[in-house]
Design an enzyme around this catalytic site. Structure first.
Site, PDB file in Angstrom:
ATOM      1  N   LYS A  98     -36.890  46.255  13.172  1.00 43.03           N
ATOM      2  CA  LYS A  98     -36.410  45.315  12.161  1.00 43.03           C
ATOM      3  C   LYS A  98     -37.572  44.893  11.246  1.00 43.03           C
ATOM      4  O   LYS A  98     -38.741  45.173  11.560  1.00 43.03           O
ATOM      5  CB  LYS A  98     -35.777  44.114  12.872  1.00 43.03           C
ATOM      6  CG  LYS A  98     -34.537  44.501  13.696  1.00 43.03           C
ATOM      7  CD  LYS A  98     -33.926  43.289  14.386  1.00 43.03           C
ATOM      8  CE  LYS A  98     -32.642  43.649  15.103  1.00 43.03           C
ATOM      9  NZ  LYS A  98     -31.974  42.452  15.668  1.00 43.03           N
ATOM     10  N   TYR A 154     -23.531  45.825  10.947  1.00 36.26           N
ATOM     11  CA  TYR A 154     -23.201  44.696  11.836  1.00 36.26           C
ATOM     12  C   TYR A 154     -21.752  44.235  11.640  1.00 36.26           C
ATOM     13  O   TYR A 154     -21.460  43.049  11.871  1.00 36.26           O
ATOM     14  CB  TYR A 154     -24.169  43.539  11.575  1.00 36.26           C
ATOM     15  CG  TYR A 154     -25.532  43.714  12.217  1.00 36.26           C
ATOM     16  CD1 TYR A 154     -25.667  43.904  13.597  1.00 36.26           C
ATOM     17  CD2 TYR A 154     -26.705  43.652  11.460  1.00 36.26           C
ATOM     18  CE1 TYR A 154     -26.922  44.046  14.203  1.00 36.26           C
ATOM     19  CE2 TYR A 154     -27.974  43.794  12.063  1.00 36.26           C
ATOM     20  CZ  TYR A 154     -28.061  43.985  13.432  1.00 36.26           C
ATOM     21  OH  TYR A 154     -29.294  44.120  14.033  1.00 36.26           O
ATOM     22  N   ASN A 190     -36.007  39.224  16.541  1.00 34.05           N
ATOM     23  CA  ASN A 190     -36.198  39.941  17.814  1.00 34.05           C
ATOM     24  C   ASN A 190     -36.627  41.404  17.648  1.00 34.05           C
ATOM     25  O   ASN A 190     -36.411  42.231  18.511  1.00 34.05           O
ATOM     26  CB  ASN A 190     -34.981  39.775  18.730  1.00 34.05           C
ATOM     27  CG  ASN A 190     -33.700  40.323  18.135  1.00 34.05           C
ATOM     28  OD1 ASN A 190     -33.707  40.829  17.018  1.00 34.05           O
ATOM     29  ND2 ASN A 190     -32.619  40.237  18.872  1.00 34.05           N
ATOM     30  N   HIS A 196     -33.580  46.858  17.106  1.00 35.54           N
ATOM     31  CA  HIS A 196     -32.151  47.064  17.374  1.00 35.54           C
ATOM     32  C   HIS A 196     -31.984  48.309  18.233  1.00 35.54           C
ATOM     33  O   HIS A 196     -32.735  49.270  18.079  1.00 35.54           O
ATOM     34  CB  HIS A 196     -31.400  47.278  16.048  1.00 35.54           C
ATOM     35  CG  HIS A 196     -30.025  47.860  16.256  1.00 35.54           C
ATOM     36  ND1 HIS A 196     -28.943  47.075  16.582  1.00 35.54           N
ATOM     37  CD2 HIS A 196     -29.576  49.145  16.248  1.00 35.54           C
ATOM     38  CE1 HIS A 196     -27.883  47.871  16.747  1.00 35.54           C
ATOM     39  NE2 HIS A 196     -28.245  49.128  16.547  1.00 35.54           N
ATOM     40  N   GLU A 216     -23.563  54.568  14.148  1.00 34.45           N
ATOM     41  CA  GLU A 216     -24.788  54.078  13.502  1.00 34.45           C
ATOM     42  C   GLU A 216     -25.624  55.242  12.975  1.00 34.45           C
ATOM     43  O   GLU A 216     -26.169  55.169  11.866  1.00 34.45           O
ATOM     44  CB  GLU A 216     -25.582  53.211  14.496  1.00 34.45           C
ATOM     45  CG  GLU A 216     -24.858  51.900  14.785  1.00 34.45           C
ATOM     46  CD  GLU A 216     -25.432  51.105  15.958  1.00 34.45           C
ATOM     47  OE1 GLU A 216     -26.496  51.498  16.490  1.00 34.45           O
ATOM     48  OE2 GLU A 216     -24.812  50.090  16.326  1.00 34.45           O
TER      49      GLU A 216
END
Ligand code: UDP
Ligand code: MG
Length: 151
Positions: free
Chosen positions: A9, A49, A112, A115, A126
């Site tokens: 990310k 998402y 965080n 992914h 994805e």
């Protein structure tokens, strides 16, 4: 052979943790099958998402994820999806065991750093979304997989 979509990310890229994450997947024995640095649009992230659209944190998640480039990767190998999730740790870094990526490098759920696909079906969705031109998996003679799966 199973594939998973792993993405560093924007905070992981900015903090220079890309190499560390790649190292862990290589070390474990997964095969790097695709890799791209991308600055995603909000529309692209909303699609990625889409299952979380109703959640209160959705707008801030999209802001965070579009704040800078991400590194999208496909990793291939036995049980790649479940093992990839184990290597990442829990969604909330504070609940993540030391030794996991989130457990070693972050403390905020909203930052965080990586992914990982949560099912084989979502992994394929994805991969199709992030690598629309397709991904080619070439068997590697020096891969540890060849010890077990090839003559
Ligand atoms: N997220 C958040 N707050 C929450 C739950 C999730 O900011 O309460 C963010 C977090 O960055 C997480 C992402 O939304 O990684 C996607 O949520 P998901 O439940 O799919 O977690 P993941 O699969 O990434 O562990
Ligand atoms: Mg998820």
């Amino acid at each position: 052979m199973e594939r998973t979509y792993i993405m560093v990310k924007p905070d992981g890229v900015e903090r220079g943790i890309v190499g560390e994450i790649i190292k862990r997947f290589e070390q474990r024995g997964f095969q790097l099958t695709a890799l791209e640095l991308i600055h995603p649009t909000k529309e692209h992230l909303e699609e990625h998402y889409c299952d979380l659209k109703g959640k209160g944190f959705f707008p801030s998640l999209i802001e965070y994820m579009s704040s800078g480039p991400v590194v999208g990767m496909v990793w291939t190998g036995k049980d790649a999806v479940k093992t990839g999730r184990k290597m990442l740790g829990e969604t909330n870094p504070l609940a993540s065991a030391p030794g996991t990526i989130r457990g070693d490098f972050c403390i905020e759920v909203g930052r965080n750093i990586c992914h990982g696909s949560d099912s084989v079906e979502n992994a394929e969705k994805e991969i199709a979304l992030w690598f629309p031109r397709g991904v080619k998996t070439v068997a590697r003679s020096h891969s540890i997989h060849s010890l077990f799966y090839e003559n």
